[in-house]
Design an enzyme around this catalytic site. Structure first.
Site, mmCIF file in Angstrom:
data_model
loop_
_atom_site.group_PDB
_atom_site.id
_atom_site.type_symbol
_atom_site.label_atom_id
_atom_site.label_comp_id
_atom_site.label_asym_id
_atom_site.label_seq_id
_atom_site.Cartn_x
_atom_site.Cartn_y
_atom_site.Cartn_z
ATOM 1 N N CYS A 304 4.030 9.196 -3.699
ATOM 2 C CA CYS A 304 5.559 9.494 -4.018
ATOM 3 C C CYS A 304 5.788 10.671 -4.644
ATOM 4 O O CYS A 304 6.712 11.547 -4.448
ATOM 5 C CB CYS A 304 6.441 8.231 -4.438
ATOM 6 N N ARG A 334 -8.288 6.805 -7.490
ATOM 7 C CA ARG A 334 -7.980 6.276 -8.966
ATOM 8 C C ARG A 334 -9.344 5.985 -9.586
ATOM 9 O O ARG A 334 -10.053 5.419 -9.037
ATOM 10 C CB ARG A 334 -7.177 5.008 -9.003
ATOM 11 N N GLU A 336 -11.446 4.004 -11.374
ATOM 12 C CA GLU A 336 -11.478 2.418 -11.836
ATOM 13 C C GLU A 336 -12.391 1.977 -12.991
ATOM 14 O O GLU A 336 -12.250 0.995 -13.443
ATOM 15 C CB GLU A 336 -11.484 1.712 -10.524
ATOM 16 N N ARG A 345 -10.696 -3.490 -4.763
ATOM 17 C CA ARG A 345 -10.527 -2.614 -5.934
ATOM 18 C C ARG A 345 -11.400 -1.258 -5.970
ATOM 19 O O ARG A 345 -12.577 -1.564 -6.292
ATOM 20 C CB ARG A 345 -10.697 -3.456 -7.040
ATOM 21 N N GLU A 353 2.625 5.531 2.102
ATOM 22 C CA GLU A 353 3.628 5.166 1.105
ATOM 23 C C GLU A 353 5.157 5.670 1.444
ATOM 24 O O GLU A 353 5.293 6.953 1.735
ATOM 25 C CB GLU A 353 3.421 5.807 -0.543
ATOM 26 N N ASP A 416 6.366 -6.949 -6.626
ATOM 27 C CA ASP A 416 4.731 -6.992 -6.144
ATOM 28 C C ASP A 416 4.823 -8.081 -5.258
ATOM 29 O O ASP A 416 5.369 -8.967 -5.355
ATOM 30 C CB ASP A 416 3.973 -7.218 -7.252
ATOM 31 N N GLU A 434 -2.779 -8.292 -5.571
ATOM 32 C CA GLU A 434 -1.385 -7.678 -5.300
ATOM 33 C C GLU A 434 -1.902 -6.587 -4.334
ATOM 34 O O GLU A 434 -2.746 -5.648 -4.315
ATOM 35 C CB GLU A 434 -1.092 -6.587 -6.342
ATOM 36 N N ASN A 437 3.805 -3.158 -3.038
ATOM 37 C CA ASN A 437 4.870 -3.420 -3.870
ATOM 38 C C ASN A 437 5.989 -2.634 -3.314
ATOM 39 O O ASN A 437 5.898 -2.002 -2.247
ATOM 40 C CB ASN A 437 4.528 -2.668 -5.304
ATOM 41 N N CYS A 462 10.476 3.612 -3.821
ATOM 42 C CA CYS A 462 9.027 3.629 -2.790
ATOM 43 C C CYS A 462 8.424 2.293 -2.646
ATOM 44 O O CYS A 462 8.714 1.266 -3.460
ATOM 45 C CB CYS A 462 8.194 4.638 -3.292
ATOM 46 N N ARG A 469 -5.921 -3.384 0.991
ATOM 47 C CA ARG A 469 -5.517 -4.544 0.468
ATOM 48 C C ARG A 469 -4.935 -5.548 1.324
ATOM 49 O O ARG A 469 -5.248 -6.877 1.541
ATOM 50 C CB ARG A 469 -4.488 -4.207 -0.744
HETATM 51 N N1 SER Z 1 4.121 4.654 -6.272
HETATM 52 C C1 SER Z 1 3.860 3.319 -6.119
HETATM 53 C C2 SER Z 1 2.577 3.170 -7.102
HETATM 54 O O1 SER Z 1 2.023 3.961 -7.488
HETATM 55 C C3 SER Z 1 3.550 2.885 -4.906
HETATM 56 O O2 SER Z 1 4.606 2.652 -4.265
HETATM 57 O O3 SER Z 1 2.338 1.802 -7.281
HETATM 58 ZN ZN ZN Z 2 5.431 5.460 -5.308
#
Ligand code: SER
Ligand code: ZN
Length: 503
Positions: A304, A334, A336, A345, A353, A416, A434, A437, A462, A469
């Protein structure tokens, strides 16, 4: 609350001995204070001295912090001195700037700041003195930011150890699991996936890839197309400017994959490197470090922010609102560290998104429609056991803020979606996954990126759809045997590729 700013102004030269600074300075100061502190407190020029080209002034205020008053004073004084005496204000700084402010709770540990300062705390009142604050710091409001930072650090200490906010919103009926093992282990056994060549990444073979893309198709065809979302294709790297605007840079500096660039493409510059590779068949790490830049960007963390960047500085016509976009091109990364586990994970994942912008009421209505479509997918197509909960908004977490926004009103905030993973134990006591979201973030990002609408307020939101997942949630409950899968899902999956046979 009292504030006291001592500033040193350097003039471009000494004033003529007869110059009536004793009349001019208090007058200019009074005007500057009236304009900036106004009726919001008492402000005054409490002291001043002139020593050659050095003018020392002290401004006190019981209202707003007086650096704006100083800036106004410097501007007006410069004009007047220029006209009357052909002297200007060359630069200024604050040897000491003291402020008092309240804290939500008394700190439980030392609070540090990375600029010269002294901090005293008595109960819930803090007194902060910044030392040697440069002109840039006065113009750019470092004091208010330092105060906000101290307040935030104290608040965070108060929160430490407390549970994240979590409040159940809805639950599907329980469903008897068809499978009770860890699906990643099972996929590894069947050679559907292989742990990737670098940390926390996975290679998905034809079967797993087909299932991941099936999830993607379900999301696009059952949720996004029916609601009128349009696809965009965005770049895969985020600039530091984007991260500064969203707050990610201060919130998560330890979770990015940073991108470095070659300093040059010139083969001559790389010759030693190349020769070392040829002789040693290893990576000449030290040599490499000289040949690449410090990080210039990060790999996409969430999509986003870059969608907002695309719209930055633009005004959306009413006819385009609510604007509904989605990206599935950028892959999220990410770092982790210890948290990696299986396919659920990972350091690199595939997510759609969707991002939406519009008037607040439109977004609240859209959220309801998204919830309906998601419910249809999870109940009727994937037949999952799942639930939703209001949680600490992702944008507060990711920008390093604490607390819950709007927990009561539930207009802004994050929901979530969580799935039961039977392999983790009983549904009542195990941690659910999760898997997606849905957030309305208010005007946080439209403001940060200066996105406007033709009329009225513009909010955004968003809803990240994590494909690994979705897949893990599904396989955890339904297993890897095609014949056991729900009909709706099988319809979407079509013919599933046969396992690759390895000898
Ligand atoms: N931008 C959100 C997030 O990082 C995803 O929708 O969780
Ligand atoms: Zn987002």
């Amino acid at each position: 609350m009292e504030h006291r700013l001592e500033a040193d102004l350097t003039l471009s030269g000494p004033l003529p001995p007869t110059f009536p600074l004793g009349d001019l300075l208090p007058r200019v100061a009074t005007e500057a204070i009236a304009r900036t502190v106004g009726k919001r407190g008492e402000g005054r020029l409490s002291q001043w001295t002139l020593d050659g080209p050095k003018l020392h002034v002290t401004i006190e205020s019981t209202g707003p912090r007086p650096h704006q008053a100083l800036l106004a004073l410097v501007r007006r004084l410069g004009e007047e001195l220029g006209r009357e005496a052909k002297v200007g204000v060359r630069t200024f700084e604050a040897p000491r700037y003291r402020t008092e402010f309240p804290l939500d709770s008394a700190p439980t540990a030392a609070i540090t700041l990375p600029i010269p300062h002294q901090l005293l705390v008595e109960g819930t009142v803090a007194t902060l003195t910044l030392h040697g604050l440069p002109e840039e710091g006065l113009r750019d409001n470092w004091m208010d930011r330092a105060v906000a930072l101290v307040q935030e650090k104290a608040r965070r200490q108060g929160y430490r150890g407390k549970e994240q906010f979590w409040s159940l919103l809805s639950s599907s009926p329980p469903r008897e699991p068809l499978f009770r093992d860890d699906p990643t282990e099972e996929m590894l056994k069947r050679q559907w996936v292989r742990s990737g060549p670098t940390k926390g990444k996975w290679f998905l073979g034809p079967t797993a890839a087909h299932l991941l893309r099936t999830m993607e198709r379900i999301a696009v065809e059952e949720v996004l197309r029916p609601l009128g979302f349009q696809e965009v294709v965005q770049p895969h790297q985020d600039s530091f400017d984007i991260l500064l605007r969203t707050g990610h840079l201060e919130g998560l500096p330890g979770e990015f994959y940073y991108v470095a660039e070659p300093k040059t493409r010139d083969p001559a510059a790389w010759e030693r490197f190349t020769d070392l590779v040829k002789i040693t068949r290893q990576v000449p790490e030290e040599e490499l470090a000289h040949l690449v830049t410090p990080p210039t960007a990060v790999l996409c963390y969430a999509q986003c922010p870059t969608t907002y960047w695309w719209l930055s500085g633009r005004t959306l016509s009413s006819g385009s609102l609510p604007l509904k976009l989605f990206d599935r091109a950028a892959v999220s990364n990410r770092y982790e560290s210890g948290g990696r586990h299986g396919l659920e994970r990972v350091d690199e994942f595939h997510r759609i998104e969707p991002v939406f912008l519009g008037p607040p009421s439109d977004l609240v209505a859209l959220r309801e429609r998204l919830l309906e479509r998601y419910r249809h997918v999870f109940d009727d197509v994937l037949e999952l056991e799942w639930r939703t909960a209001w949680v600490t908004p992702f944008y507060m977490q990711q920008s390093g803020r604490v607390g819950v926004e709007d927990a009561e009103a539930r207009v802004k905030g994050t929901i979530d979606f969580e799935a039961y993973l039977p392999y983790r134990g009983p549904r009542e006591s195990s941690e659910w996954l999760e898997f997606q979201n849905l957030s309305i973030v208010g005007d946080k990002y439209t403001k940060a990126f200066s996105i406007k609408s033709q009329t009225g307020e513009l909010w955004s939101g968003c809803t990240g759809i994590g494909l690994e997942r979705w897949l893990t949630a599904f396989l955890s409950q339904k297993g890897l045997e095609e014949s056991a899968w729900p009909t709706g899902f099988r319809g979407y999956a079509g013919e599933v590729p046969k396992d690759v046979r390895f000898l």
